[in-house]
Design an enzyme around this catalytic site. Structure first.
Site, PDB file in Angstrom:
ATOM      1  N   ASP A  96       0.861  -1.181   0.000  1.00 38.37           N
ATOM      2  CA  ASP A  96       0.000   0.000   0.000  1.00 38.37           C
ATOM      3  C   ASP A  96       0.898   1.230   0.000  1.00 38.37           C
ATOM      4  OD1 ASP A  96       1.032   0.297   2.484  1.00 38.37           O
ATOM      5  OD2 ASP A  96      -0.842  -0.039   3.554  1.00 38.37           O
ATOM      6  N   SER A  97       0.296   2.410  -0.085  1.00 42.91           N
ATOM      7  CA  SER A  97       1.099   3.625  -0.251  1.00 42.91           C
ATOM      8  C   SER A  97       1.554   4.213   1.072  1.00 42.91           C
ATOM      9  CB  SER A  97       0.266   4.677  -0.977  1.00 42.91           C
ATOM     10  OG  SER A  97      -0.771   5.115  -0.112  1.00 42.91           O
ATOM     11  N   GLY A  98       1.034   3.702   2.158  1.00 43.04           N
ATOM     12  CA  GLY A  98       1.336   4.308   3.453  1.00 43.04           C
ATOM     13  C   GLY A  98       0.365   5.412   3.818  1.00 43.04           C
ATOM     14  N   GLY A  99      -0.421   5.853   2.851  1.00 45.43           N
ATOM     15  CA  GLY A  99      -1.351   6.954   3.110  1.00 45.43           C
ATOM     16  C   GLY A  99      -2.321   6.641   4.224  1.00 45.43           C
ATOM     17  N   PHE A 100      -2.920   5.463   4.168  1.00 46.70           N
ATOM     18  CA  PHE A 100      -3.929   5.119   5.167  1.00 46.70           C
ATOM     19  C   PHE A 100      -3.312   5.093   6.567  1.00 46.70           C
ATOM     20  CE2 PHE A 100      -6.552   2.224   7.672  1.00 46.70           C
ATOM     21  CZ  PHE A 100      -7.799   2.806   7.500  1.00 46.70           C
ATOM     22  N   ASP A 117      -2.550   8.665  -1.582  1.00 48.06           N
ATOM     23  CA  ASP A 117      -3.852   9.329  -1.593  1.00 48.06           C
ATOM     24  C   ASP A 117      -4.122   9.947  -0.236  1.00 48.06           C
ATOM     25  OD1 ASP A 117      -3.995   6.680  -0.504  1.00 48.06           O
ATOM     26  OD2 ASP A 117      -6.168   6.890  -0.456  1.00 48.06           O
ATOM     27  N   GLN A 159     -11.086   7.910  -4.487  1.00 45.76           N
ATOM     28  CA  GLN A 159     -11.664   8.495  -3.273  1.00 45.76           C
ATOM     29  C   GLN A 159     -13.012   9.142  -3.613  1.00 45.76           C
ATOM     30  OE1 GLN A 159     -10.811   8.169  -0.201  1.00 45.76           O
ATOM     31  NE2 GLN A 159      -8.708   7.375  -0.283  1.00 45.76           N
ATOM     32  N   GLY A 167     -11.204   4.758   0.876  1.00 45.89           N
ATOM     33  CA  GLY A 167     -12.174   5.605   1.563  1.00 45.89           C
ATOM     34  C   GLY A 167     -13.456   4.907   1.951  1.00 45.89           C
ATOM     35  N   ASP A 203      -8.179  -6.889   1.135  1.00 48.76           N
ATOM     36  CA  ASP A 203      -7.217  -7.115   2.216  1.00 48.76           C
ATOM     37  C   ASP A 203      -7.846  -6.610   3.496  1.00 48.76           C
ATOM     38  OD1 ASP A 203      -6.699  -4.132   1.646  1.00 48.76           O
ATOM     39  OD2 ASP A 203      -5.564  -4.520   3.471  1.00 48.76           O
ATOM     40  N   CYS A 227     -14.818 -26.422   7.911  1.00 52.00           N
ATOM     41  CA  CYS A 227     -13.505 -25.872   7.539  1.00 52.00           C
ATOM     42  C   CYS A 227     -12.472 -26.982   7.358  1.00 52.00           C
ATOM     43  CB  CYS A 227     -13.040 -24.894   8.611  1.00 52.00           C
ATOM     44  SG  CYS A 227     -11.483 -24.089   8.205  1.00 52.00           S
ATOM     45  N   CYS A 235      -9.132 -26.346   7.460  1.00 56.35           N
ATOM     46  CA  CYS A 235      -7.816 -25.847   7.878  1.00 56.35           C
ATOM     47  C   CYS A 235      -7.157 -26.782   8.892  1.00 56.35           C
ATOM     48  CB  CYS A 235      -7.927 -24.429   8.453  1.00 56.35           C
ATOM     49  SG  CYS A 235      -8.377 -24.352  10.200  1.00 56.35           S
ATOM     50  N   CYS A 292      -8.752 -26.672  12.476  1.00 61.93           N
ATOM     51  CA  CYS A 292     -10.039 -27.375  12.600  1.00 61.93           C
ATOM     52  C   CYS A 292      -9.864 -28.892  12.463  1.00 61.93           C
ATOM     53  CB  CYS A 292     -11.034 -26.858  11.573  1.00 61.93           C
ATOM     54  SG  CYS A 292     -11.618 -25.194  11.971  1.00 61.93           S
ATOM     55  N   HIS A 300      -7.025 -20.501  10.990  1.00 61.98           N
ATOM     56  CA  HIS A 300      -8.436 -20.741  10.681  1.00 61.98           C
ATOM     57  C   HIS A 300      -9.067 -19.538   9.975  1.00 61.98           C
ATOM     58  CE1 HIS A 300     -12.627 -21.681  10.884  1.00 61.98           C
ATOM     59  NE2 HIS A 300     -12.812 -20.494  11.400  1.00 61.98           N
TER      60      HIS A 300
HETATM   61 ZN   LIG Z   1     -10.585 -23.903  10.322  1.00 61.29          ZN
END
Ligand SMILES: [Zn+2]
Length: 380
Positions: free
Chosen positions: A90-94, A144, A193, A221, A271, A310, A312, A315, A341
């Site tokens: 990411d740009s670091g903006g957030f 941004d 935005q 945004g 993400d 699940c 995973c 689980c 999980h």
């Molecule tokens: Zn799981």
């Protein structure tokens, strides 16, 4: 490179694939967040085994520690964190707008204080591109200004204007550095935005498209405290404004129900820190009970897995009673197992969405899935 292929669609939902120098990403796809170059408590082989194909890392954090130049000198972020797959920074903006103490936002950039040691730094559109060129992720994001959720129209408009001006500067610096020849092949995505103001969203998307032939778009945004219906309406507006043959990355969205709603409205990449952050508090997602907190007393003698559906590792191997014990005792293993999980829960959800878009059953499956997840939802 960075071509996006749409294999199938269902309404606005798409099943596609984004090609990158480090491999193809089938979409829709959830990208685990490796804030400081690590998906907390997991090694990257485990992240890959969960079905994650693309991972995100944070420019702000890596710039502050250990420093982008060091990462570049050590072979770039892929090599540094031992991840051969597609990577996005990411740009670091957030983070600058949410984590750091802001000193000043001006047309040239943002002056901020590090949340680590209080030192003063400046991000400009140019420096943010330079940092991401050094880190070497496949997809990098333009700088941004993300105004706070619930801001007024004038604030959103001013942030949008600044974001467009910064985008042109990001692109110029990106292309300038690209001519050096000594940089990895990367793609720069703009960030859209406009908050929840329809006319601002539409004009921002159109003006962004006029600034270049982008190989993908970040939608910023959103998920900053606005009402959900505003997010869905905004995504529907953008679906009509954005080219069909470019991926749309909905930034910061990653709760299971939100993911399905956004996929239905044409978003492809996601993400969110929620899978690992929630895991640290013992909060897990289930397909039949929604979100549960494993600390709950009702799990004290529960011999079942977190989620019977699940596949995973957690689980398959552990029951809720043991996991509850680990969570209550503050054991690190709890964080690790619940992270495994939660991350698998999201990657499996996107895999199934992709399959359902392909076989024509997406819409009925989505409604059924959301009904089950929400109706029997959290009782904590
Ligand atoms: Zn799981």
């Amino acid at each position: 490179m960075f071509e996006f292929r749409v294999d199938a669609s269902a309404g606005a939902a798409r099943a596609g694939a984004l090609s990158t120098p480090h491999g193809e990403v089938p979409t829709p796809a959830f990208m685990p967040v490796g804030t400081a170059g690590t998906v907390k408590t997991l090694v990257m082989e485990e992240v890959a085994a969960l079905g994650a194909r693309m991972v995100l890392a944070n420019t702000y954090h890596l710039y502050l520690r250990p420093g982008h130049e060091l990462v570049r000198d050590l072979g770039g972020l892929h090599a540094f964190m031992r991840w051969d797959g597609p990577l996005l920074t990411d740009s670091g903006g957030f983070q600058v707008f949410s984590l750091a103490a802001i000193r000043d936002v001006h047309d040239d950039g943002v002056d901020f204080r590090s949340h680590i040691d209080g030192s003063v730094h400046t991000f400009t559109p140019e420096s943010v591109v330079e940092i991401q060129r050094a880190l070497g992720a496949d997809v990098i994001m333009a700088f941004d200004e993300c105004p706070p959720g619930g801001c007024d129209r004038a604030t959103a408009q001013a942030a949008g204007e600044r974001t467009l001006a910064w985008l042109a500067r990001c692109r110029a610096r990106f292309e300038e550095l690209g001519r050096d020849g000594d940089v990895p092949e990367q793609s720069l995505f703009p960030v859209l935005q406009g908050n929840v103001f329809d006319d601002l969203r539409v004009s921002h998307a159109r003006r962004t498209r006029e600034l270049g032939d982008w190989s993908g778009f970040g939608i910023g945004g959103l998920s900053v405290g606005e009402a959900k219906e505003n997010m869905w309406r905004t995504l529907e507006l953008l679906d009509a404004e954005l080219p069909l043959d470019r991926p749309r990355y909905l930034m910061g969205v990653g709760y299971p129900d939100d993911l399905l709603e956004a996929i239905a409205r044409g978003c492809d990449l996601f993400d969110c820190v929620a899978p690992t952050r929630n895991a640290r508090h013992g909060t897990a997602w289930t397909s039949t009970e929604g979100q549960v907190n494993l600390k709950a007393a009702r799990f004290r003698r529960d011999a079942g897995p977190i989620d019977p559906d699940c596949d995973c590792y957690a689980c398959g191997r552990y029951d809720r009673a043991y996991l509850r014990h680990l969570v209550v005792a503050g054991e690190w293993l709890a964080m690790r197992l619940v992270s495994i999980h939660n991350l698998r829960f999201l990657t499996r959800l996107t895999e199934e969405a992709r399959r359902r878009i392909g076989d024509g059953s997406f819409e009925s499956w989505r409604r059924e899935w959301l009904g089950r997840y929400r109706n029997e939802g959290s009782t904590q």
